[in-house]
Motif scaffolding. Structure first.
Motif, PDB file in Angstrom:
ATOM      1  N   LEU A  61      47.224 -21.866  -4.833  1.00 55.15           N
ATOM      2  CA  LEU A  61      46.558 -22.495  -3.695  1.00 55.15           C
ATOM      3  C   LEU A  61      45.083 -22.099  -3.637  1.00 55.15           C
ATOM      4  N   ARG A  62      44.790 -20.834  -3.917  1.00 56.63           N
ATOM      5  CA  ARG A  62      43.395 -20.390  -3.917  1.00 56.63           C
ATOM      6  C   ARG A  62      42.591 -21.054  -5.025  1.00 56.63           C
ATOM      7  N   ALA A  63      43.252 -21.360  -6.137  1.00 61.78           N
ATOM      8  CA  ALA A  63      42.560 -21.970  -7.266  1.00 61.78           C
ATOM      9  C   ALA A  63      42.342 -23.468  -7.071  1.00 61.78           C
ATOM     10  N   THR A  64      43.037 -24.064  -6.116  1.00 66.31           N
ATOM     11  CA  THR A  64      42.925 -25.493  -5.878  1.00 66.31           C
ATOM     12  C   THR A  64      41.574 -25.822  -5.257  1.00 66.31           C
ATOM     13  N   THR A  65      40.902 -26.824  -5.814  1.00 64.39           N
ATOM     14  CA  THR A  65      39.618 -27.252  -5.276  1.00 64.39           C
ATOM     15  C   THR A  65      39.717 -28.606  -4.579  1.00 64.39           C
ATOM     16  N   ASP A  66      40.850 -29.278  -4.733  1.00 64.74           N
ATOM     17  CA  ASP A  66      41.057 -30.586  -4.114  1.00 64.74           C
ATOM     18  C   ASP A  66      41.621 -30.389  -2.698  1.00 64.74           C
ATOM     19  N   LYS A  67      40.907 -30.922  -1.712  1.00 64.77           N
ATOM     20  CA  LYS A  67      41.276 -30.736  -0.303  1.00 64.77           C
ATOM     21  C   LYS A  67      42.665 -31.315  -0.012  1.00 64.77           C
ATOM     22  N   GLU A  68      42.940 -32.495  -0.550  1.00 62.99           N
ATOM     23  CA  GLU A  68      44.209 -33.162  -0.266  1.00 62.99           C
ATOM     24  C   GLU A  68      45.393 -32.371  -0.827  1.00 62.99           C
ATOM     25  N   ALA A  69      45.253 -31.915  -2.063  1.00 58.15           N
ATOM     26  CA  ALA A  69      46.324 -31.144  -2.701  1.00 58.15           C
ATOM     27  C   ALA A  69      46.525 -29.810  -1.988  1.00 58.15           C
ATOM     28  N   ALA A  70      45.427 -29.193  -1.591  1.00 59.11           N
ATOM     29  CA  ALA A  70      45.516 -27.913  -0.891  1.00 59.11           C
ATOM     30  C   ALA A  70      46.179 -28.081   0.480  1.00 59.11           C
ATOM     31  N   SER A  71      45.859 -29.158   1.171  1.00 61.68           N
ATOM     32  CA  SER A  71      46.469 -29.414   2.479  1.00 61.68           C
ATOM     33  C   SER A  71      47.961 -29.660   2.350  1.00 61.68           C
ATOM     34  N   GLU A  72      48.358 -30.226   1.225  1.00 61.64           N
ATOM     35  CA  GLU A  72      49.771 -30.480   0.983  1.00 61.64           C
ATOM     36  C   GLU A  72      50.502 -29.183   0.633  1.00 61.64           C
ATOM     37  N   LEU A  73      49.835 -28.292  -0.088  1.00 63.05           N
ATOM     38  CA  LEU A  73      50.440 -27.032  -0.516  1.00 63.05           C
ATOM     39  C   LEU A  73      50.518 -25.990   0.600  1.00 63.05           C
ATOM     40  N   LEU A  74      49.561 -26.014   1.511  1.00 61.63           N
ATOM     41  CA  LEU A  74      49.459 -24.964   2.529  1.00 61.63           C
ATOM     42  C   LEU A  74      50.733 -24.772   3.353  1.00 61.63           C
ATOM     43  N   PRO A  75      51.371 -25.820   3.882  1.00 62.14           N
ATOM     44  CA  PRO A  75      52.587 -25.590   4.677  1.00 62.14           C
ATOM     45  C   PRO A  75      53.721 -24.968   3.864  1.00 62.14           C
ATOM     46  N   LYS A  76      53.822 -25.338   2.590  1.00 59.35           N
ATOM     47  CA  LYS A  76      54.883 -24.778   1.755  1.00 59.35           C
ATOM     48  C   LYS A  76      54.664 -23.291   1.515  1.00 59.35           C
TER      49      LYS A  76
ATOM     50  N   LEU B 215      55.736 -17.499   2.840  1.00 57.20           N
ATOM     51  CA  LEU B 215      55.284 -16.190   3.320  1.00 57.20           C
ATOM     52  C   LEU B 215      56.038 -15.769   4.583  1.00 57.20           C
ATOM     53  N   ASP B 216      56.280 -16.721   5.477  1.00 58.50           N
ATOM     54  CA  ASP B 216      57.023 -16.413   6.701  1.00 58.50           C
ATOM     55  C   ASP B 216      58.437 -15.943   6.388  1.00 58.50           C
ATOM     56  N   LYS B 217      59.091 -16.621   5.445  1.00 50.56           N
ATOM     57  CA  LYS B 217      60.457 -16.236   5.084  1.00 50.56           C
ATOM     58  C   LYS B 217      60.494 -14.855   4.455  1.00 50.56           C
ATOM     59  N   LEU B 218      59.516 -14.556   3.607  1.00 46.98           N
ATOM     60  CA  LEU B 218      59.477 -13.242   2.969  1.00 46.98           C
ATOM     61  C   LEU B 218      59.203 -12.142   3.995  1.00 46.98           C
ATOM     62  N   ALA B 219      58.372 -12.432   4.978  1.00 50.29           N
ATOM     63  CA  ALA B 219      58.100 -11.445   6.022  1.00 50.29           C
ATOM     64  C   ALA B 219      59.344 -11.240   6.889  1.00 50.29           C
ATOM     65  N   LYS B 220      60.076 -12.303   7.108  1.00 47.02           N
ATOM     66  CA  LYS B 220      61.269 -12.227   7.947  1.00 47.02           C
ATOM     67  C   LYS B 220      62.340 -11.322   7.328  1.00 47.02           C
ATOM     68  N   ILE B 221      62.473 -11.362   6.009  1.00 47.42           N
ATOM     69  CA  ILE B 221      63.492 -10.540   5.342  1.00 47.42           C
ATOM     70  C   ILE B 221      62.896  -9.252   4.769  1.00 47.42           C
ATOM     71  N   ASN B 222      61.680  -8.909   5.221  1.00 50.29           N
ATOM     72  CA  ASN B 222      61.019  -7.649   4.888  1.00 50.29           C
ATOM     73  C   ASN B 222      60.734  -7.457   3.399  1.00 50.29           C
ATOM     74  N   VAL B 223      60.487  -8.536   2.679  1.00 48.89           N
ATOM     75  CA  VAL B 223      60.022  -8.394   1.301  1.00 48.89           C
ATOM     76  C   VAL B 223      58.547  -8.031   1.323  1.00 48.89           C
ATOM     77  N   ILE B 224      57.800  -8.665   2.237  1.00 45.60           N
ATOM     78  CA  ILE B 224      56.414  -8.273   2.478  1.00 45.60           C
ATOM     79  C   ILE B 224      56.277  -7.971   3.968  1.00 45.60           C
ATOM     80  N   HIS B 225      55.257  -7.222   4.317  1.00 42.34           N
ATOM     81  CA  HIS B 225      55.038  -6.855   5.716  1.00 42.34           C
ATOM     82  C   HIS B 225      54.561  -8.071   6.505  1.00 42.34           C
ATOM     83  N   LYS B 226      54.935  -8.149   7.772  1.00 32.68           N
ATOM     84  CA  LYS B 226      54.580  -9.305   8.593  1.00 32.68           C
ATOM     85  C   LYS B 226      53.070  -9.446   8.763  1.00 32.68           C
TER      86      LYS B 226
END
Length: 83
Positions: A35-50, A55-66
Motif C-alpha cells: 500500500l505504501r508503494a502504491t502511487t495510484d490514488k484509486e488503487a490505494a483507496s481500494e486497498l486501504l479498507p482491506k 490490522l484490526d483483526k490482528l490487533a484484536k487477537i493480539n498478534v500486534i499491539h492495538k
C-alpha cells in the motif's frame, strides 16, 4: 527439557501459535508495504479498507499491539489522502 505432560503440551501449543502469528504478521507487513508503494490514488483507496481490516483483526487477537495497528492505519490513511 520438560518433565511434565502439561509442559510438553504447552511447548507444542506455543510453537504452533508462534508460527501462526508469524505468518499473519508477515502477511500484514507485506500488505502495508504494498500500500505504501502504491502511487495510484484509486488503487490505494481500494486497498486501504482491506489493509485496515487486516490490522484490526490482528490487533484484536493480539498478534500486534492495538496502538501499533492504530499508528499504522493513521499513517496509511494520510498517505492515501496525500496522493
Amino acid at each position: 527439557m520438560a518433565n511434565h505432560q502439561s509442559a510438553i503440551k504447552r511447548i507444542r501449543q506455543s510453537e504452533a501459535r508462534r508460527v501462526h502469528n508469524k505468518y499473519y504478521a508477515k502477511t500484514a507487513r507485506n500488505a502495508v508495504r504494498n500500500l505504501r508503494a502504491t502511487t495510484d490514488k484509486e488503487a490505494a483507496s481500494e486497498l486501504l479498507p482491506k489493509v485496515t481490516a487486516m490490522l484490526d483483526k490482528l490487533a484484536k487477537i493480539n498478534v500486534i499491539h492495538k496502538n501499533k495497528a492504530a499508528n499504522l492505519k493513521s499513517k496509511l490513511a494520510s498517505h492515501v489522502n496525500a496522493l
